[in-house]
Write a protein that holds these residues in place. Structure first.
Motif, PDB file in Angstrom:
ATOM      1  N   SER A 206      -0.284   9.595   3.483  1.00  0.00           N
ATOM      2  CA  SER A 206       0.199   8.349   4.104  1.00  0.00           C
ATOM      3  C   SER A 206       1.708   8.201   3.898  1.00  0.00           C
ATOM      4  CB  SER A 206      -0.470   7.128   3.475  1.00  0.00           C
ATOM      5  OG  SER A 206      -1.843   7.319   3.322  1.00  0.00           O
ATOM      6  N   ASN A 210       4.833   8.148   6.520  1.00  0.00           N
ATOM      7  CA  ASN A 210       5.765   7.013   6.531  1.00  0.00           C
ATOM      8  C   ASN A 210       7.216   7.481   6.404  1.00  0.00           C
ATOM      9  OD1 ASN A 210       6.280   4.122   6.347  1.00  0.00           O
ATOM     10  ND2 ASN A 210       6.802   4.519   4.206  1.00  0.00           N
ATOM     11  N   PHE A 236      -8.380   3.797   3.660  1.00  0.00           N
ATOM     12  CA  PHE A 236      -7.384   4.748   4.168  1.00  0.00           C
ATOM     13  C   PHE A 236      -7.502   4.888   5.690  1.00  0.00           C
ATOM     14  CE2 PHE A 236      -6.916   6.381  -0.236  1.00  0.00           C
ATOM     15  CZ  PHE A 236      -5.543   6.489  -0.280  1.00  0.00           C
ATOM     16  N   GLU A 239      -5.930   1.993   7.402  1.00  0.00           N
ATOM     17  CA  GLU A 239      -4.459   2.023   7.325  1.00  0.00           C
ATOM     18  C   GLU A 239      -3.900   3.070   8.288  1.00  0.00           C
ATOM     19  OE1 GLU A 239      -2.184  -0.052   5.120  1.00  0.00           O
ATOM     20  OE2 GLU A 239      -4.036  -1.027   5.736  1.00  0.00           O
ATOM     21  N   TRP A 240      -4.567   4.223   8.383  1.00  0.00           N
ATOM     22  CA  TRP A 240      -4.080   5.286   9.274  1.00  0.00           C
ATOM     23  C   TRP A 240      -4.242   4.869  10.743  1.00  0.00           C
ATOM     24  CZ3 TRP A 240      -7.018   9.839   6.350  1.00  0.00           C
ATOM     25  CH2 TRP A 240      -6.400  10.015   5.101  1.00  0.00           C
ATOM     26  N   SER A 374      -0.090   2.774   1.211  1.00  0.00           N
ATOM     27  CA  SER A 374      -0.067   3.464   2.506  1.00  0.00           C
ATOM     28  C   SER A 374       1.349   3.412   3.092  1.00  0.00           C
ATOM     29  CB  SER A 374      -1.051   2.831   3.486  1.00  0.00           C
ATOM     30  OG  SER A 374      -0.751   1.461   3.662  1.00  0.00           O
ATOM     31  N   ARG A 375       2.128   2.460   2.672  1.00  0.00           N
ATOM     32  CA  ARG A 375       3.542   2.310   3.055  1.00  0.00           C
ATOM     33  C   ARG A 375       4.216   1.460   1.994  1.00  0.00           C
ATOM     34  NH1 ARG A 375       2.996  -0.486   8.739  1.00  0.00           N
ATOM     35  NH2 ARG A 375       0.757  -0.209   8.501  1.00  0.00           N
TER      36      ARG A 375
END
Ligand SMILES: Cc1cc2nc3c(=O)[nH]c(=O)nc-3n(C[C@H](O)[C@H](O)[C@H](O)COP(=O)(O)OP(=O)(O)OC[C@H]3O[C@@H](n4cnc5c(N)ncnc54)[C@H](O)[C@@H]3O)c2cc1C
Length: 432
Positions: A206, A210, A236, A239-240, A374-375
């Motif tokens: 992730s 980013n 996950f 988020e993706w 994730s970011r």
């Protein structure tokens, strides 16, 4: 309360007088202990597990001699290391030197321990230096299974560094990532269980996605997985889907995710179906086992990759007065994480103090919370609680709770804040 099996008579041969009495005696009496007669506790590895043991054991540093042995001069944490790869933090932010002022009575030795000489209760260094111990604590983390993946040699510096420990070169990893051209294809090979920090390969994917976006580069990331599922998978995926649609693809083992061959020069891997998959940046996360000091010292049970311990005292199975904690042990239901290592090491240290003082052992409970980013400012977590089974020979899970898959932006941001809060508290406690 659990009775510890250490005989008081045995212990008394190490010390003058009765320590249970001394504990309630005044400082004047404590200072009269002859240093030569104090039991010697040696801690190998000043990472999360070792530093936690040190923090607790130093509370009785008047009663015991403590020696800490670490091979590296500075410690780079696993937690938040993916944020360095993802250009959110700097390497300095996750690198520490222990504050020795907090431990004035502790001796620190910066050397590599080669082997434990069980018979003579000593540890032997690469430089033929030998130190004896009365109690030995090992928290040296992991090592890697070499020659498991055809074509991949862990020591080959031309490979992308795996960055799965503090010795692997995170700066070189990042440089090679930054040098990628537009439309590059990144392959991440994720290992089979058990391995250190189960969600970390997916967090890394992730944060690489980013980072490449911040560099205005379009990339494709293919996670080739040796497993058919992974922890926090739905979070996950969500988020993706929201942030990196068409960037990250995950291929489970049963759909050809298991990598069996690697060609560094021609830049491809082969999966178990013999299919060739080309990549511009091939990142192999190697299969793992307990740090090599365990196998080199004969401390592993036959056919085992991880060290088996007593879950109350953390004494190594079959080896009296040797204790192990952290990623190198088989902790049953507990994952290999800094949070787990910290939680286990507290119990180890408290029960070793209890043993030294001739007190009963505590019946332990453990906790693990694992955050994943994730970011920037977006994280989610899983928490689980553990205790011993009825026969007190295993750690079992009492249940877990995971962030809501449909959590809103505010919750994701709040969890990122909690993640930084947990990290800061832990490293401040242990290192600064
Ligand atoms: C990418 C990544 C992300 C992670 N993220 C998280 C996270 O978000 N949350 C979390 O809880 N955990 C996370 N972890 C896991 C965490 O880093 C480990 O679980 C934790 O560090 C284990 O502690 P330990 O004491 O067992 O080993 P370590 O912390 O690795 O410490 C071992 C120490 O022993 C020393 N040593 C080893 N052998 C010898 C020897 N022979 N002689 C002398 N010294 C020696 C090493 O130099 C090292 O300092 C992550 C790990 C990775 C790789």
């Amino acid at each position: 309360m659990i009775k510890n099996k250490f005989s008081r008579r045995e212990f008394l041969s190490h010390i003058i007088g009765n320590l249970t009495f001394l504990l309630v005696a005044n400082n004047f009496l404590l200072k009269r202990l002859n240093a030569k007669t104090k039991p010697k506790v040696v801690i190998v590895g000043l990472g999360i597990g070792g530093a936690t043991c040190l923090q607790y054991l130093s509370k009785i540093s008047d009663l015991v001699e403590i020696i800490v042995v670490e091979k590296l001069n500075e410690y780079q944490t696993g937690p938040l290391s993916n944020l360095v790869i993802g250009d959110i933090l700097k390497r300095e932010d996750i690198t520490f030197k222990i504050n020795k002022n907090k431990y004035k009575k502790v001796k620190f030795i910066y050397e590599n321990v080669r082997v434990v000489d069980v018979e003579n209760k000593s540890i032997i260094f690469s430089k033929d230096l030998i130190i004896n111990y009365d109690f030995l604590i090992l928290s040296p983390g992991i090592s890697y299974k070499n020659n498991i993946l055809e074509g991949y040699n862990i020591a080959d510096k031309k490979n992308i560094p795996h960055c799965w420990d503090g010795q692997s070169d995170i700066i070189r990893f990042k440089r090679r990532l930054s040098d990628l051209e537009d439309n590059s294809k990144i392959i991440i090979s994720s290992p089979d269980y058990p391995y250190r920090c189960p969600p970390a390969p997916y967090e890394r994917a992730s944060l690489i996605a980013n980072y490449q976006r911040k560099l205005n580069k379009k990339v494709k990331i293919l996670i080739l997985d040796s497993k058919n599922s992974f922890t926090k998978q739905e979070n996950f995926f969500k988020e993706w889907q929201n942030g990196f649609r068409d960037v990250i693809d995950w291929i489970p083992r049963n759909k050809g995710g298991k990598v069996t061959f690697y060609d560094q020069k021609k830049k491809f891997v082969k999966n178990s179906d013999g299919q060739i998959i080309k990549g511009d940046f091939i990142h192999i996360i190697p299969e793992q086992k307990a740090a090599s000091i365990f196998s080199d010292s004969g401390l592993l049970n036959e056919g085992k990759d991880w060290c088996e311990i007593n879950p109350i005292s953390f004494e190594v199975d079959r080896f009296k007065d040797i204790y192990a904690v952290g990623d190198s042990i088989d902790a049953w239901a507990m994952p290999k994480s800094a949070f787990s290592a910290n939680s286990q090491a507290k119990v180890l240290a408290i029960n070793l103090i209890n043993k030294i003082l001739g007190r009963d052992y505590i019946d332990p409970v453990f906790l693990n919370t694992c955050y994943s980013f994730s970011r920037e400012n977006r994280a989610f977590s899983i928490s689980a609680w553990y205790r011993l089974n009825i026969t007190k020979d295993k750690i079992i899970s009492l249940g877990s709770s995971e962030s809501d898959v449909d959590a809103n932006n505010y919750s994701r941001k709040l969890e990122a804040k909690h993640a930084f809060g947990w990290y800061e508290t832990m490293v401040n406690d242990l290192f600064t």
